[in-house]
Design an enzyme around this catalytic site. Sequence first.
Site, PDB file in Angstrom:
ATOM      1  CG  ASN A  85     -26.808  -6.582 -52.434  1.00  0.00           C
ATOM      2  OD1 ASN A  85     -26.152  -6.459 -53.446  1.00  0.00           O
ATOM      3  ND2 ASN A  85     -26.630  -5.814 -51.383  1.00  0.00           N
ATOM      4  CG  ASP A 130     -28.776   0.795 -48.745  1.00  0.00           C
ATOM      5  OD1 ASP A 130     -28.399   0.809 -47.556  1.00  0.00           O
ATOM      6  OD2 ASP A 130     -29.949   0.574 -49.079  1.00  0.00           O
ATOM      7  CG  ASP A 184     -20.243  -4.576 -55.124  1.00  0.00           C
ATOM      8  OD1 ASP A 184     -20.876  -4.273 -54.085  1.00  0.00           O
ATOM      9  OD2 ASP A 184     -19.310  -5.407 -55.133  1.00  0.00           O
ATOM     10  CG  ASP A 219     -31.463   3.675 -46.679  1.00  0.00           C
ATOM     11  OD1 ASP A 219     -30.407   3.211 -46.228  1.00  0.00           O
ATOM     12  OD2 ASP A 219     -32.477   2.992 -46.922  1.00  0.00           O
TER      13      ASP A 219
END
Length: 169
Positions: free
Chosen positions: A50, A87, A59, A42
Site C-alpha cells: 500500500n 489484510d 486492493d 495475516d
Amino acid sequence: MYYLELERHAWKDALTGLYNRRYLTKQFEDHPGQTGAVFFLDLDGFKQVNDVFGHETGDIVLQEVAQRLRQFVREQDDAMAVRLGGDEFILHFGHADSRERWERLAKRIVTSLSEWETDYRVSTSIGIVIYDTEFRPELKVLLQQADVALYAAKSSVKNTYQFYEQANK
C-alpha cells in the site's frame, strides 16, 4: 432479485467477494457441535504494498489472495473463506482431520501466498486452532486463540504457521 442483492451485501465482503465476519458468526451459531479448524491469516508485507505501490495495488493483492483462498476452500468439505478486514482472513473448516493433514494444508497455503510474479513481496503467517465436539469454545474464543498462534508465527520468522498449542508452550 433485490432481496438476493441485499443478502449478498449483508454476508459478503465488497472488495473480495469472500464471506464476512457476520456470516462466519451466523454459520458458527447455526451449526453447533461441529469439529474443525480455524486458520487465521495475516499478510506479511502488505503495508509496504500500500505504501509503495498504492491502495489500488493493495486492493488487487487482496482480490488475488481471495481467489487463491477460494481454491483451497473448493478442495475441502465444509470449508469457507472469510475476510475479517484489512489484510486478515479466516479459513474455517467444519470437519475433523489429523494434525498432519492440517500441517500439509497450512504449508500449501503459505507457499501459495508467497509466490508472486510482481515487484512486491507479500507472504502470509497463519495461526491455527483445532477444536472438536468435546471442547468447542465460542467463535470469539477460537478467534482469540488463533490470533495468539498467529502472533507467535509472526514473531518467529513470518511466512509460516503456528498451532495454538505450540504457541503456549
